[in-house]
Design a protein around this motif. Structure first.
Motif, PDB file in Angstrom:
ATOM      1  N   ARG A  92      39.094  46.205  45.250  1.00  0.00           N
ATOM      2  CA  ARG A  92      38.423  45.761  44.867  1.00  0.00           C
ATOM      3  C   ARG A  92      38.927  45.939  42.711  1.00  0.00           C
ATOM      4  O   ARG A  92      38.906  45.432  42.226  1.00  0.00           O
ATOM      5  CB  ARG A  92      37.765  45.223  44.986  1.00  0.00           C
ATOM      6  CG  ARG A  92      36.333  45.291  45.080  1.00  0.00           C
ATOM      7  CD  ARG A  92      35.023  44.771  45.494  1.00  0.00           C
ATOM      8  NE  ARG A  92      34.183  45.757  45.618  1.00  0.00           N
ATOM      9  CZ  ARG A  92      33.961  47.459  46.804  1.00  0.00           C
ATOM     10  NH1 ARG A  92      35.220  46.715  47.871  1.00  0.00           N
ATOM     11  NH2 ARG A  92      32.920  47.976  47.012  1.00  0.00           N
ATOM     12  N   GLU A  93      38.451  47.101  43.022  1.00  0.00           N
ATOM     13  CA  GLU A  93      38.411  48.077  41.412  1.00  0.00           C
ATOM     14  C   GLU A  93      39.705  47.844  40.851  1.00  0.00           C
ATOM     15  O   GLU A  93      39.815  47.998  39.689  1.00  0.00           O
ATOM     16  CB  GLU A  93      37.942  49.500  41.623  1.00  0.00           C
ATOM     17  CG  GLU A  93      36.241  49.631  42.365  1.00  0.00           C
ATOM     18  CD  GLU A  93      35.726  50.351  42.549  1.00  0.00           C
ATOM     19  OE1 GLU A  93      35.977  52.181  41.971  1.00  0.00           O
ATOM     20  OE2 GLU A  93      35.147  50.763  43.335  1.00  0.00           O
ATOM     21  N   LEU A  94      40.742  48.012  41.712  1.00  0.00           N
ATOM     22  CA  LEU A  94      42.044  48.041  40.977  1.00  0.00           C
ATOM     23  C   LEU A  94      42.317  45.738  40.125  1.00  0.00           C
ATOM     24  O   LEU A  94      43.544  46.029  39.844  1.00  0.00           O
ATOM     25  CB  LEU A  94      43.097  48.071  41.567  1.00  0.00           C
ATOM     26  CG  LEU A  94      43.166  49.415  42.612  1.00  0.00           C
ATOM     27  CD1 LEU A  94      44.206  49.866  43.152  1.00  0.00           C
ATOM     28  CD2 LEU A  94      43.251  50.467  40.797  1.00  0.00           C
ATOM     29  N   GLY A  95      41.649  45.284  40.713  1.00  0.00           N
ATOM     30  CA  GLY A  95      41.838  43.560  40.497  1.00  0.00           C
ATOM     31  C   GLY A  95      42.450  43.120  41.530  1.00  0.00           C
ATOM     32  O   GLY A  95      43.133  43.199  42.709  1.00  0.00           O
ATOM     33  N   SER A  96      42.491  41.864  40.736  1.00  0.00           N
ATOM     34  CA  SER A  96      43.260  40.906  41.876  1.00  0.00           C
ATOM     35  C   SER A  96      44.804  40.107  41.439  1.00  0.00           C
ATOM     36  O   SER A  96      45.333  39.622  42.757  1.00  0.00           O
ATOM     37  CB  SER A  96      42.604  39.365  42.364  1.00  0.00           C
ATOM     38  OG  SER A  96      42.485  38.960  41.025  1.00  0.00           O
ATOM     39  N   GLU A  97      44.608  41.050  40.376  1.00  0.00           N
ATOM     40  CA  GLU A  97      46.758  40.548  39.839  1.00  0.00           C
ATOM     41  C   GLU A  97      47.477  41.723  39.731  1.00  0.00           C
ATOM     42  O   GLU A  97      46.821  42.469  40.333  1.00  0.00           O
ATOM     43  CB  GLU A  97      46.523  40.101  38.411  1.00  0.00           C
ATOM     44  CG  GLU A  97      45.459  38.946  38.458  1.00  0.00           C
ATOM     45  CD  GLU A  97      45.330  37.865  38.250  1.00  0.00           C
ATOM     46  OE1 GLU A  97      46.716  37.777  38.613  1.00  0.00           O
ATOM     47  OE2 GLU A  97      44.627  37.094  38.926  1.00  0.00           O
ATOM     48  N   GLY A  98      48.811  41.135  40.134  1.00  0.00           N
ATOM     49  CA  GLY A  98      49.538  42.434  40.852  1.00  0.00           C
ATOM     50  C   GLY A  98      49.778  42.631  41.760  1.00  0.00           C
ATOM     51  O   GLY A  98      50.746  43.386  42.220  1.00  0.00           O
TER      52      GLY A  98
END
Length: 91
Positions: free
Chosen positions: A24-30
């Motif tokens: 989750r620390e890498l974000g949800s996009e991509g």
């Protein structure tokens, strides 16, 4: 005479990306599902990071750990799998 006050740029802490970090620390996009099939939604998701490394996570646990691989490591794995070197995982 107008004086323009220049505001200092806010300091942005560089995100430390490491193997096993919460995905989750890498974000949800991509995140993409390059491999999926009739497995009931249990898919591997991958994301190409800005520095060229690849993050991998379990789609059913998007908050779980992300495994981080270099481009060379991922290339070796994919080429080895295509050559049948990982077939022992299926038996």
């Amino acid at each position: 005479m107008n004086h323009i006050r220049i505001q200092p740029r806010p300091r942005v802490r560089a995100q430390r990306i490491y193997n096993g970090m919460p995905a989750r620390e890498l974000g949800s996009e991509g995140w993409r599902k390059p491999w999926s099939g009739g497995n009931g939604g249990n898919c591997l998701e991958a994301m190409k990071l800005a520095d060229g490394r690849i993050a991998v996570r379990q789609s059913t646990d998007p908050d779980g750990p992300a495994l981080i691989y270099t481009s060379d490591e991922m290339t070796a794995f994919i080429e080895g799998a295509k050559a049948g070197e990982a077939d022992f995982l299926l038996s």
